[in-house]
Design a protein around this motif. Structure first.
Motif, mmCIF file in Angstrom:
data_model
loop_
_atom_site.group_PDB
_atom_site.id
_atom_site.type_symbol
_atom_site.label_atom_id
_atom_site.label_comp_id
_atom_site.label_asym_id
_atom_site.label_seq_id
_atom_site.Cartn_x
_atom_site.Cartn_y
_atom_site.Cartn_z
ATOM 1 N N SER A 1 51.978 111.450 26.826
ATOM 2 C CA SER A 1 53.304 112.034 26.860
ATOM 3 C C SER A 1 53.678 112.352 28.407
ATOM 4 C CB SER A 1 53.408 113.442 26.100
ATOM 5 O OG SER A 1 53.239 112.927 24.672
ATOM 6 N N PRO A 2 54.433 111.431 29.103
ATOM 7 C CA PRO A 2 54.799 111.665 30.587
ATOM 8 C C PRO A 2 55.448 113.005 30.902
ATOM 9 C CG PRO A 2 55.456 109.447 29.871
ATOM 10 C CD PRO A 2 55.118 110.201 28.496
ATOM 11 N N HIS A 3 56.243 113.690 30.013
ATOM 12 C CA HIS A 3 56.684 114.859 30.283
ATOM 13 C C HIS A 3 55.583 116.045 29.568
ATOM 14 C CE1 HIS A 3 59.844 118.390 29.349
ATOM 15 N NE2 HIS A 3 58.900 118.601 30.335
ATOM 16 N N GLU A 4 55.007 116.573 30.244
ATOM 17 C CA GLU A 4 53.546 117.368 29.738
ATOM 18 C C GLU A 4 54.284 118.777 29.316
ATOM 19 O OE1 GLU A 4 49.311 116.315 31.151
ATOM 20 O OE2 GLU A 4 50.665 116.581 33.024
ATOM 21 N N CYS B 1 53.308 123.440 16.797
ATOM 22 C CA CYS B 1 52.296 123.603 17.763
ATOM 23 C C CYS B 1 51.960 122.251 18.448
ATOM 24 C CB CYS B 1 50.725 123.712 16.933
ATOM 25 S SG CYS B 1 49.563 123.951 18.257
ATOM 26 N N GLU B 2 52.433 122.173 19.664
ATOM 27 C CA GLU B 2 52.504 120.771 20.399
ATOM 28 C C GLU B 2 51.706 120.933 21.695
ATOM 29 O OE1 GLU B 2 57.038 119.845 19.122
ATOM 30 O OE2 GLU B 2 56.790 120.551 21.090
ATOM 31 N N THR B 3 50.740 120.224 21.755
ATOM 32 C CA THR B 3 49.860 119.608 23.167
ATOM 33 C C THR B 3 50.467 118.305 23.637
ATOM 34 O OG1 THR B 3 48.468 121.187 22.085
ATOM 35 C CG2 THR B 3 47.629 119.724 24.218
ATOM 36 N N LEU B 4 51.486 118.291 24.212
ATOM 37 C CA LEU B 4 51.740 116.879 24.587
ATOM 38 C C LEU B 4 51.522 116.562 26.105
ATOM 39 C CD1 LEU B 4 55.542 117.121 23.137
ATOM 40 C CD2 LEU B 4 53.302 116.072 22.099
ATOM 41 N N TRP B 5 50.340 116.026 26.478
ATOM 42 C CA TRP B 5 49.957 116.041 27.723
ATOM 43 C C TRP B 5 49.736 114.485 28.180
ATOM 44 C CZ3 TRP B 5 45.116 119.548 28.098
ATOM 45 C CH2 TRP B 5 45.480 120.998 28.010
ATOM 46 N N PHE B 6 49.361 114.209 29.095
ATOM 47 C CA PHE B 6 49.492 112.736 29.846
ATOM 48 C C PHE B 6 47.974 112.456 30.675
ATOM 49 C CE2 PHE B 6 50.230 109.269 32.977
ATOM 50 C CZ PHE B 6 50.618 108.355 32.127
ATOM 51 N N ARG B 7 47.292 111.579 30.236
ATOM 52 C CA ARG B 7 46.046 111.268 30.882
ATOM 53 C C ARG B 7 46.187 109.818 31.076
ATOM 54 N NH1 ARG B 7 46.366 115.710 31.225
ATOM 55 N NH2 ARG B 7 44.615 117.649 30.957
ATOM 56 N N PRO B 8 46.066 109.238 32.201
ATOM 57 C CA PRO B 8 46.221 107.803 32.614
ATOM 58 C C PRO B 8 44.565 106.944 32.173
ATOM 59 C CG PRO B 8 45.604 108.815 34.749
ATOM 60 C CD PRO B 8 46.039 110.025 33.654
ATOM 61 N N SER C 1 61.700 135.311 15.851
ATOM 62 C CA SER C 1 61.055 133.875 16.194
ATOM 63 C C SER C 1 60.352 134.384 17.563
ATOM 64 C CB SER C 1 62.039 132.605 16.420
ATOM 65 O OG SER C 1 62.478 132.340 15.061
ATOM 66 N N VAL C 2 58.969 133.642 17.819
ATOM 67 C CA VAL C 2 58.548 133.917 19.108
ATOM 68 C C VAL C 2 57.746 132.628 19.643
ATOM 69 C CG1 VAL C 2 56.548 135.415 20.203
ATOM 70 C CG2 VAL C 2 57.493 135.981 18.072
ATOM 71 N N GLU C 3 58.051 132.264 20.687
ATOM 72 C CA GLU C 3 57.784 130.893 21.169
ATOM 73 C C GLU C 3 57.308 131.100 22.790
ATOM 74 O OE1 GLU C 3 60.142 126.622 22.218
ATOM 75 O OE2 GLU C 3 61.356 128.538 21.514
ATOM 76 N N VAL C 4 56.131 130.111 23.230
ATOM 77 C CA VAL C 4 55.709 130.013 24.207
ATOM 78 C C VAL C 4 55.752 128.545 24.704
ATOM 79 C CG1 VAL C 4 53.434 129.997 23.680
ATOM 80 C CG2 VAL C 4 53.767 130.713 25.962
ATOM 81 N N GLN C 5 55.995 128.492 25.789
ATOM 82 C CA GLN C 5 56.055 127.208 26.477
ATOM 83 C C GLN C 5 55.248 127.112 28.032
ATOM 84 O OE1 GLN C 5 59.242 124.334 25.519
ATOM 85 N NE2 GLN C 5 58.906 122.993 27.543
ATOM 86 N N HIS C 6 54.517 126.363 28.174
ATOM 87 C CA HIS C 6 53.557 126.292 29.537
ATOM 88 C C HIS C 6 52.862 125.065 29.542
ATOM 89 C CE1 HIS C 6 49.599 127.051 27.636
ATOM 90 N NE2 HIS C 6 50.226 127.093 26.524
ATOM 91 N N LEU C 7 51.884 124.957 30.521
ATOM 92 C CA LEU C 7 51.156 123.754 30.131
ATOM 93 C C LEU C 7 49.636 123.967 30.240
ATOM 94 C CD1 LEU C 7 50.988 120.666 30.516
ATOM 95 C CD2 LEU C 7 51.227 120.939 33.179
ATOM 96 N N TYR C 8 48.936 124.582 31.185
ATOM 97 C CA TYR C 8 47.592 124.642 31.089
ATOM 98 C C TYR C 8 47.251 126.477 30.971
ATOM 99 C CZ TYR C 8 47.345 119.818 32.540
ATOM 100 O OH TYR C 8 47.295 118.630 32.459
#
Length: 371
Positions: free
Chosen positions: A241-244, A156-163, A256-263
């Motif tokens: 994480s610059p690559h969000e 479970c990864e939430t790799l986001w970027f906030r300046p 195996s079941v996977e989802v990749q998205h952003l928001y």
């Protein structure tokens, strides 16, 4: 033949950025629902919001809203430190509330909400909209039916970027106002969905750090999680994480079941890989999936109205929200105490029940007091 139900009447407290997502979702559900009134301390902002979403009545505080409007639901879209008092005010007024995450700043606060809910019989709900997307609901049904076999491993990864500038807003990056960093305010949606699919967690071992950002809270946390069913998972929350990306992977015995998205995800953001000998599951997975709808507030709000019409309990209720919030508290407790924390361990007068920081943040000045 019964006459159609009148539209649900809702109010919105707070007209900042997240309130727009709520209002847009509500408008998309018209004529099933109408926004009866909005509240904001900033009259100009409230007026602009009301004009944009065609709302007739604007109030400067919640008490005026409850005194003047008959509501079926109120949406609490204010900064996190106001969630508990506003939800209590709503319960006392007899109005169910839908609260933006996090529901409360601490386990102590959420227990206070539960006590008032028991007293009044009025529910408090939390926005965890990713549970309600079509693919997540389908996955949950397959998992609960046992079709995918045992849950084994998850990431479970939430790799986001906030300046740095993101934290110029006074209430961001503070334990006393937000309750925590990305563990509380960003990754919580992802690991809530993890728990909805894999079940209850039983213990956690974690790290947290302030790597770059000018905050009191962490900007990164990482946890190893064991579940009651003996599945294992990693949970990573980051704001550096610059690559969000937002990513969840579920490894079951048969797929195996996977989802990749952003928001927010659509069904097309999910990938399904059956194990050898279980290829028929790919057909089961492809059933009942739409391709265009993005998981968001609309799905959850619609489900709430469905439940209210049916006389059923809507989600996500305080019991489930507390389990997710307890994981956040356990992540901080494990990281700052450098110990494994078991589910149910944080109780009573424990410092991490009273505050997510526990008063022992490693990078905090010595003078920090418990909030």
């Amino acid at each position: 033949m019964s006459s159609p139900r009148p539209p649900f009447r809702v109010g919105i407290i707070g007209t900042g950025g997240i309130a727009h997502a709520h209002a847009e979702a509500l408008q998309s559900l018209a004529p099933r629902v109408e926004i009866a009134g909005v509240v904001d301390l900033d009259r100009a902002r409230a007026d602009a919001f009301a004009e944009r979403f065609d709302v007739d009545r604007v109030y400067l505080d919640a008490a005026e809203l409850f005194a003047n409007e008959q509501l079926d639901l109120v949406h609490i879209c204010t900064p996190p430190q106001t969630h508990t008092p506003l939800a209590i005010q709503a319960m006392r007024a007899g109005v169910p509330s839908l609260v933006e995450k996090p529901t409360a700043l601490s386990l102590g606060e959420i227990d206070e909400l539960a006590a008032v809910q028991t007293e009044t019989g009025v529910p408090v709900l939390t926005v965890f909209q990713h549970r309600f997307g079509a693919a997540a609901r389908h996955l949950k049904a397959l998992a609960e039916a046992g079709e995918l076999g045992r849950p084994l491993v998850a990431t479970c990864e939430t790799l986001w970027f906030r300046p740095d500038e993101y934290f110029d807003v006074p209430w961001r990056g503070r334990w006393d106002v937000e309750g925590g960093g990305p563990t509380m305010g960003h990754g919580i949606h992802q690991f809530d969905l993890l728990f909805a699919i894999f079940g209850a967690w039983s213990e956690v071992s974690a790290f947290a750090a302030r790597q770059l950002r000018p905050t009191d809270t962490e900007d990164v946390s990482m946890a190893l999680v064991r579940f009651e069913n003996d599945a294992l998972a990693t949970v990573v929350n980051s704001l550096v994480s610059p690559h969000e990306t937002s990513r969840l992977r579920f490894d079951f015995e048969y797929a195996s079941v996977e989802v990749q998205h952003l928001y927010g995800y659509t069904s097309e953001d999910w990938a399904f890989t059956p194990a050898v000998g279980h290829e028929h599951l790919a057909t089961r997975w492809a059933e009942r999936l739409d391709s265009g709808a993005i998981s968001g507030h609309r799905d959850q709000i619609s489900a709430i109205f469905d439940a209210l019409e049916a006389g059923a309990a809507p989600g996500v209720d305080l019991t489930e929200a507390r389990r997710t919030l307890e994981f956040a508290a356990a992540t901080y407790a494990s990281a700052f105490r450098r110990s494994v924390v078991e589910a149910g361990e944080l109780t009573g007068d424990d410092a991490f029940v009273r505050s997510m920081s526990g008063g022992i943040v490693p990078w905090a000045p010595v003078k920090e007091v418990l909030v």
